[in-house]
Design an enzyme around this catalytic site. Sequence first.
Site, PDB file in Angstrom:
ATOM      1  N   CYS A   7       6.996  -3.185 -11.616  1.00  0.00           N
ATOM      2  CA  CYS A   7       6.093  -3.739 -11.010  1.00  0.00           C
ATOM      3  C   CYS A   7       5.362  -4.669 -11.745  1.00  0.00           C
ATOM      4  CB  CYS A   7       5.102  -2.638 -10.213  1.00  0.00           C
ATOM      5  SG  CYS A   7       4.170  -1.610 -11.293  1.00  0.00           S
ATOM      6  N   ASN A  10       2.354  -2.094 -14.039  1.00  0.00           N
ATOM      7  CA  ASN A  10       2.958  -0.956 -14.571  1.00  0.00           C
ATOM      8  C   ASN A  10       2.006   0.052 -14.748  1.00  0.00           C
ATOM      9  OD1 ASN A  10       4.555   0.387 -17.758  1.00  0.00           O
ATOM     10  ND2 ASN A  10       5.220   0.763 -15.457  1.00  0.00           N
ATOM     11  N   CYS A  12       0.315   1.156 -11.380  1.00  0.00           N
ATOM     12  CA  CYS A  12       0.361   2.011  -9.955  1.00  0.00           C
ATOM     13  C   CYS A  12       1.685   2.236  -9.371  1.00  0.00           C
ATOM     14  CB  CYS A  12      -0.495   0.826  -8.880  1.00  0.00           C
ATOM     15  SG  CYS A  12      -2.155   0.527  -9.473  1.00  0.00           S
ATOM     16  N   ARG A  13       2.444   1.145  -9.039  1.00  0.00           N
ATOM     17  CA  ARG A  13       3.682   1.582  -8.448  1.00  0.00           C
ATOM     18  C   ARG A  13       4.755   2.057  -9.336  1.00  0.00           C
ATOM     19  NH1 ARG A  13       4.181  -4.289  -5.646  1.00  0.00           N
ATOM     20  NH2 ARG A  13       3.110  -4.729  -7.881  1.00  0.00           N
ATOM     21  N   SER A  14       5.029   1.556 -10.245  1.00  0.00           N
ATOM     22  CA  SER A  14       6.394   1.834 -11.035  1.00  0.00           C
ATOM     23  C   SER A  14       5.950   2.938 -11.684  1.00  0.00           C
ATOM     24  CB  SER A  14       6.836   0.698 -11.907  1.00  0.00           C
ATOM     25  OG  SER A  14       5.699   0.247 -12.739  1.00  0.00           O
ATOM     26  N   ASP A 119       1.272  -3.495  -3.087  1.00  0.00           N
ATOM     27  CA  ASP A 119       0.581  -3.099  -4.276  1.00  0.00           C
ATOM     28  C   ASP A 119      -0.804  -2.526  -3.956  1.00  0.00           C
ATOM     29  OD1 ASP A 119      -0.741  -3.238  -6.508  1.00  0.00           O
ATOM     30  OD2 ASP A 119      -0.749  -5.383  -6.728  1.00  0.00           O
TER      31      ASP A 119
HETATM   32  P1  4NP Z   1       1.054  -2.341 -10.034  1.00  0.00           P
HETATM   33  O1  4NP Z   1      -0.561  -2.616  -9.555  1.00  0.00           O
HETATM   34  O2  4NP Z   1       1.612  -3.680 -10.216  1.00  0.00           O
HETATM   35  O3  4NP Z   1       1.500  -1.381  -8.891  1.00  0.00           O
HETATM   36  O4  4NP Z   1       0.743  -1.747 -11.203  1.00  0.00           O
HETATM   37  C1  4NP Z   1      -1.126  -3.792 -10.121  1.00  0.00           C
HETATM   38  C2  4NP Z   1      -2.202  -3.267 -11.200  1.00  0.00           C
HETATM   39  C3  4NP Z   1      -2.891  -4.160 -11.971  1.00  0.00           C
HETATM   40  C4  4NP Z   1      -2.855  -5.368 -11.495  1.00  0.00           C
HETATM   41  C5  4NP Z   1      -2.193  -5.820 -10.384  1.00  0.00           C
HETATM   42  C6  4NP Z   1      -1.221  -4.906  -9.553  1.00  0.00           C
HETATM   43  N1  4NP Z   1      -3.713  -6.422 -12.079  1.00  0.00           N
HETATM   44  O5  4NP Z   1      -3.976  -7.554 -11.619  1.00  0.00           O
HETATM   45  O6  4NP Z   1      -4.190  -6.064 -13.191  1.00  0.00           O
END
Ligand code: 4NP
Length: 148
Positions: A7, A10, A12-14, A119
């Site tokens: 994702c 790294n 939240c989702r993955s 997200d």
């Molecule tokens: P992820 O979510 O891609 O599912 O881990 C996010 C975590 C952090 C950020 C964006 C999306 N960020 O902009 O820091």
Amino acid sequence: MKILMVCLGNICRSPLAEGILQHKVGDKHLVTSAGTGDWHVGEKPDRRSVEVALRNGVDIADQRAQHFSPLFFDGFDLIYAMDQTNYDDLMKLTQSDDQRKKVKLFLEDAFGEAANVPDPYYGSITDFEAVYDLIDRATDQLLTKYSF
Ligand code: 4NP
């Protein structure tokens, strides 16, 4: 088999995708995750992901975020992008058809229809619960499809 979940951050989702699929396949396969962005390298998953996973019996607290490296194209058999942007970012880094074949949009491979894992980073715990349920159903589909 070595499977990589990707994702953006790294956190939240993955990490959820890694934890859920690893929990389902046990020691039979290696599942890990990475982010196309490097802002959160070394951090634990978002506490909302940790909480929702734990409520479902999946412990992801020991995971640490890592940045996707092009070396991973050869180190993994399947690389799952959580959304279309992650997919496009990965595809830009590929250098061969062999590498391109490994990269798949997660929900499209699971359900046969292109869709993104939303997200939840700027959302609420309810959004994290919805992401958990979506990934849980998608990984069930993949288990049926590939008999991992
Ligand atoms: P992820 O979510 O891609 O599912 O881990 C996010 C975590 C952090 C950020 C964006 C999306 N960020 O902009 O820091």
